[in-house]
Design a protein around this motif. Sequence first.
Motif, PDB file in Angstrom:
ATOM      1  N   ILE A 135       0.385  19.355  11.763  1.00  0.00           N
ATOM      2  CA  ILE A 135      -0.026  18.614  10.577  1.00  0.00           C
ATOM      3  C   ILE A 135       0.479  17.177  10.594  1.00  0.00           C
ATOM      4  CG2 ILE A 135       0.432  18.451   8.083  1.00  0.00           C
ATOM      5  CD1 ILE A 135      -0.063  21.468   7.964  1.00  0.00           C
ATOM      6  N   LEU A 136       1.650  16.930  11.148  1.00  0.00           N
ATOM      7  CA  LEU A 136       2.209  15.577  11.155  1.00  0.00           C
ATOM      8  C   LEU A 136       1.215  14.573  11.733  1.00  0.00           C
ATOM      9  CD1 LEU A 136       5.942  16.130  12.145  1.00  0.00           C
ATOM     10  CD2 LEU A 136       5.130  14.873  10.139  1.00  0.00           C
ATOM     11  N   ASP A 137       0.943  13.541  10.964  1.00  0.00           N
ATOM     12  CA  ASP A 137      -0.076  12.562  11.327  1.00  0.00           C
ATOM     13  C   ASP A 137       0.355  11.778  12.568  1.00  0.00           C
ATOM     14  OD1 ASP A 137      -1.873  10.241  11.272  1.00  0.00           O
ATOM     15  OD2 ASP A 137      -2.396  10.968   9.273  1.00  0.00           O
ATOM     16  N   PRO A 138      -0.504  11.689  13.590  1.00  0.00           N
ATOM     17  CA  PRO A 138      -0.150  10.930  14.803  1.00  0.00           C
ATOM     18  C   PRO A 138       0.040   9.435  14.542  1.00  0.00           C
ATOM     19  CG  PRO A 138      -2.460  11.582  14.853  1.00  0.00           C
ATOM     20  CD  PRO A 138      -1.827  12.315  13.706  1.00  0.00           C
ATOM     21  N   SER A 168       6.851  10.344   2.124  1.00  0.00           N
ATOM     22  CA  SER A 168       5.467  10.549   1.674  1.00  0.00           C
ATOM     23  C   SER A 168       4.661  11.332   2.696  1.00  0.00           C
ATOM     24  CB  SER A 168       4.770   9.202   1.437  1.00  0.00           C
ATOM     25  OG  SER A 168       5.404   8.453   0.445  1.00  0.00           O
ATOM     26  N   LEU A 169       3.592  11.945   2.217  1.00  0.00           N
ATOM     27  CA  LEU A 169       2.564  12.541   3.067  1.00  0.00           C
ATOM     28  C   LEU A 169       1.364  11.608   3.101  1.00  0.00           C
ATOM     29  CD1 LEU A 169       2.425  16.247   1.782  1.00  0.00           C
ATOM     30  CD2 LEU A 169       3.508  15.451   3.887  1.00  0.00           C
ATOM     31  N   THR A 170       0.590  11.691   4.168  1.00  0.00           N
ATOM     32  CA  THR A 170      -0.698  11.011   4.174  1.00  0.00           C
ATOM     33  C   THR A 170      -1.729  11.934   3.512  1.00  0.00           C
ATOM     34  OG1 THR A 170      -1.437  11.913   6.299  1.00  0.00           O
ATOM     35  CG2 THR A 170      -0.098   9.896   6.352  1.00  0.00           C
ATOM     36  N   ILE A 171      -2.858  11.365   3.112  1.00  0.00           N
ATOM     37  CA  ILE A 171      -3.919  12.187   2.526  1.00  0.00           C
ATOM     38  C   ILE A 171      -4.376  13.251   3.521  1.00  0.00           C
ATOM     39  CG2 ILE A 171      -6.313  12.158   1.711  1.00  0.00           C
ATOM     40  CD1 ILE A 171      -5.756   9.468   0.427  1.00  0.00           C
ATOM     41  N   ASP A 172      -4.514  12.867   4.789  1.00  0.00           N
ATOM     42  CA  ASP A 172      -4.932  13.829   5.828  1.00  0.00           C
ATOM     43  C   ASP A 172      -3.961  15.003   5.916  1.00  0.00           C
ATOM     44  OD1 ASP A 172      -7.124  12.284   6.467  1.00  0.00           O
ATOM     45  OD2 ASP A 172      -6.162  11.290   8.155  1.00  0.00           O
ATOM     46  N   ARG A 230      -1.284   0.043   6.616  1.00  0.00           N
ATOM     47  CA  ARG A 230      -0.395  -0.798   5.817  1.00  0.00           C
ATOM     48  C   ARG A 230       0.961  -0.124   5.595  1.00  0.00           C
ATOM     49  NH1 ARG A 230      -3.300  -3.508   0.677  1.00  0.00           N
ATOM     50  NH2 ARG A 230      -4.715  -1.730   0.693  1.00  0.00           N
ATOM     51  N   ALA A 231       0.960   1.208   5.480  1.00  0.00           N
ATOM     52  CA  ALA A 231       2.226   1.918   5.258  1.00  0.00           C
ATOM     53  C   ALA A 231       3.135   1.831   6.479  1.00  0.00           C
ATOM     54  CB  ALA A 231       1.948   3.379   4.921  1.00  0.00           C
ATOM     55  N   PHE A 232       2.605   2.202   7.632  1.00  0.00           N
ATOM     56  CA  PHE A 232       3.446   2.298   8.820  1.00  0.00           C
ATOM     57  C   PHE A 232       3.543   0.973   9.577  1.00  0.00           C
ATOM     58  CE2 PHE A 232       1.718   6.828   8.597  1.00  0.00           C
ATOM     59  CZ  PHE A 232       2.775   7.252   7.797  1.00  0.00           C
ATOM     60  N   GLY A 233       2.731   0.003   9.166  1.00  0.00           N
ATOM     61  CA  GLY A 233       2.810  -1.304   9.800  1.00  0.00           C
ATOM     62  C   GLY A 233       3.668  -2.288   9.036  1.00  0.00           C
ATOM     63  N   ASP A 234       4.210  -1.860   7.897  1.00  0.00           N
ATOM     64  CA  ASP A 234       5.056  -2.726   7.076  1.00  0.00           C
ATOM     65  C   ASP A 234       6.496  -2.624   7.576  1.00  0.00           C
ATOM     66  OD1 ASP A 234       6.768  -3.711   4.984  1.00  0.00           O
ATOM     67  OD2 ASP A 234       5.105  -3.502   3.575  1.00  0.00           O
ATOM     68  N   ALA A 235       7.005  -3.690   8.145  1.00  0.00           N
ATOM     69  CA  ALA A 235       8.343  -3.655   8.753  1.00  0.00           C
ATOM     70  C   ALA A 235       9.423  -3.284   7.754  1.00  0.00           C
ATOM     71  CB  ALA A 235       8.658  -5.020   9.373  1.00  0.00           C
ATOM     72  N   ASP A 236       9.272  -3.699   6.507  1.00  0.00           N
ATOM     73  CA  ASP A 236      10.302  -3.437   5.500  1.00  0.00           C
ATOM     74  C   ASP A 236      10.189  -2.047   4.889  1.00  0.00           C
ATOM     75  OD1 ASP A 236      11.436  -6.003   5.755  1.00  0.00           O
ATOM     76  OD2 ASP A 236       9.910  -6.841   4.405  1.00  0.00           O
ATOM     77  N   MET A 237       8.949  -1.536   4.765  1.00  0.00           N
ATOM     78  CA  MET A 237       8.738  -0.289   4.024  1.00  0.00           C
ATOM     79  C   MET A 237       8.345   0.892   4.897  1.00  0.00           C
ATOM     80  SD  MET A 237       9.423  -0.794   0.828  1.00  0.00           S
ATOM     81  CE  MET A 237       8.626   0.609   0.044  1.00  0.00           C
ATOM     82  N   ALA A 238       8.128   0.700   6.191  1.00  0.00           N
ATOM     83  CA  ALA A 238       7.664   1.796   7.047  1.00  0.00           C
ATOM     84  C   ALA A 238       8.617   2.981   7.016  1.00  0.00           C
ATOM     85  CB  ALA A 238       7.479   1.297   8.484  1.00  0.00           C
ATOM     86  N   LEU A 269       8.759  17.691   6.793  1.00  0.00           N
ATOM     87  CA  LEU A 269       7.884  18.271   7.809  1.00  0.00           C
ATOM     88  C   LEU A 269       8.507  18.135   9.195  1.00  0.00           C
ATOM     89  CD1 LEU A 269       4.224  17.195   6.873  1.00  0.00           C
ATOM     90  CD2 LEU A 269       5.425  19.304   6.304  1.00  0.00           C
ATOM     91  N   TYR A 270       9.137  17.005   9.455  1.00  0.00           N
ATOM     92  CA  TYR A 270       9.699  16.754  10.778  1.00  0.00           C
ATOM     93  C   TYR A 270      10.996  17.539  11.010  1.00  0.00           C
ATOM     94  CZ  TYR A 270      11.399  14.199  14.876  1.00  0.00           C
ATOM     95  OH  TYR A 270      11.863  13.871  16.132  1.00  0.00           O
TER      96      TYR A 270
END
Length: 433
Positions: free
Chosen positions: A424-427, A155-159, A140-148, A408-409
């Motif tokens: 660490i960066l989430d794929p 933000s960080l992911t939990i992973d 939902r985070a990275f698939g949201d066109a407005d908020m991605a 991180l990036y």
Amino acid sequence: MKKKISTLILCLLTVSLGLTGCTRTQMNEQIAESIGTLGMYENNEPVETPKMKAEKEIQEAKQEEEDNVSEHLDKAQRLAASYDYTNALAELSLINEEYQDDERVISAKVEYQRLQGMMITYGGDFTHFSVKSLIADKDRAFGDADMAYYYNNWSLTIDEFEQILQSLYEKNYILMSVYDLVVEVENEDGTISFALNTPTVPAGKTPIIFSFAEANYYSDTNYGAYSDKIVLADDGSVQNEYVDEQGNTLVGAYDVIPVLDQFVEEHPDFSLRGAKGIISLTGYEGVFGYNISTDAEEIKAIADSLKEDGWLIACNGYSNLMMESEMDSNDLQEDLDDWQSKVAALVGDTDLLFYPFGDSVSAGSYKQGQLFDAGYRFFFNLWATADYLEVNSDYVIQSRRVLDGYDLYYYGEDMTDFFDAKEILDPARPPFE
């Protein structure tokens, strides 16, 4: 039933007349059976005798004392697991005097004193890592066109967060309280001054400060990617409530606090003397995901639980506006008053202040005086690639290194002492623009 009573009467008559055929044991059994106490007391006595009662009370008292000793030993062990040997030894001293010579108590005292003597003073730099709410649903985070873009950068992911904690642990970093940065020195006039501390740490460990910034759960940044609020679970632990894409309300480790709490529970040696981190709060859209006006008791209960468990609470400004560039002195005073009357009234007073967006007020300025008058003595700004600590006689400034996708990036090479940002960066992240 009539037969049992008849047998009992016959047995009693036999005993009273001195005749044989019914032993005391048999009589006890029959009396106990008839009055419903069979098997309850020693030798099937029908009722508890004074001797039996006295022996039971002695045994219960002994068991109570044993439970008390075990409780103190267990608590001391938990304190020692996080290198808090002073309080571990203090806990052992609370055991009753008659048990101070118990082999378990003596052995624990000797071991904790030995380990305490192996602690060393630390005189190096102090890194402060800071994060905001974690992404609970990557799709939902990275698939949201407005908020991605927002989620990807800030933000960080939990992973990712869990991997960072694991790397810090493996590289022998350890969480430390910000108050361990200084020692308080009493002056001749009775006032208190700060001086840089050299805290005692386990050999080979490097202390770091950690913080969770703006634990408010703003509605304008959460479109299903974040947890909605902090909650107290049925077992009393601090967890997060999260509503998944199917509309199910889940309670668990869906954000910073329970994820870190769980890691420390599994690795108590990652925390120096029970330290966790600092939680900064604004107030303009509630606290912990709750409305200040209507949910005061929930906020108070959560704050009390957090502080009891090693977390500290800081002011992030009530409005989250930049204090130097967006406020005049009147605005700043109103903001400080709002935080004190509306937020501190629920979560408690604090002398820790996070400058919103790192926008520090000028040293020696009227605004700095306002912050002093409001009771703040520890101030935190931002610095992406380096550590900064300034200890003055009456206040402390420390920089925070923010951990998010952007840092991180773009600044991963400045964090190689702590973790491999590329690994660490989430794929699941989209490309950075």
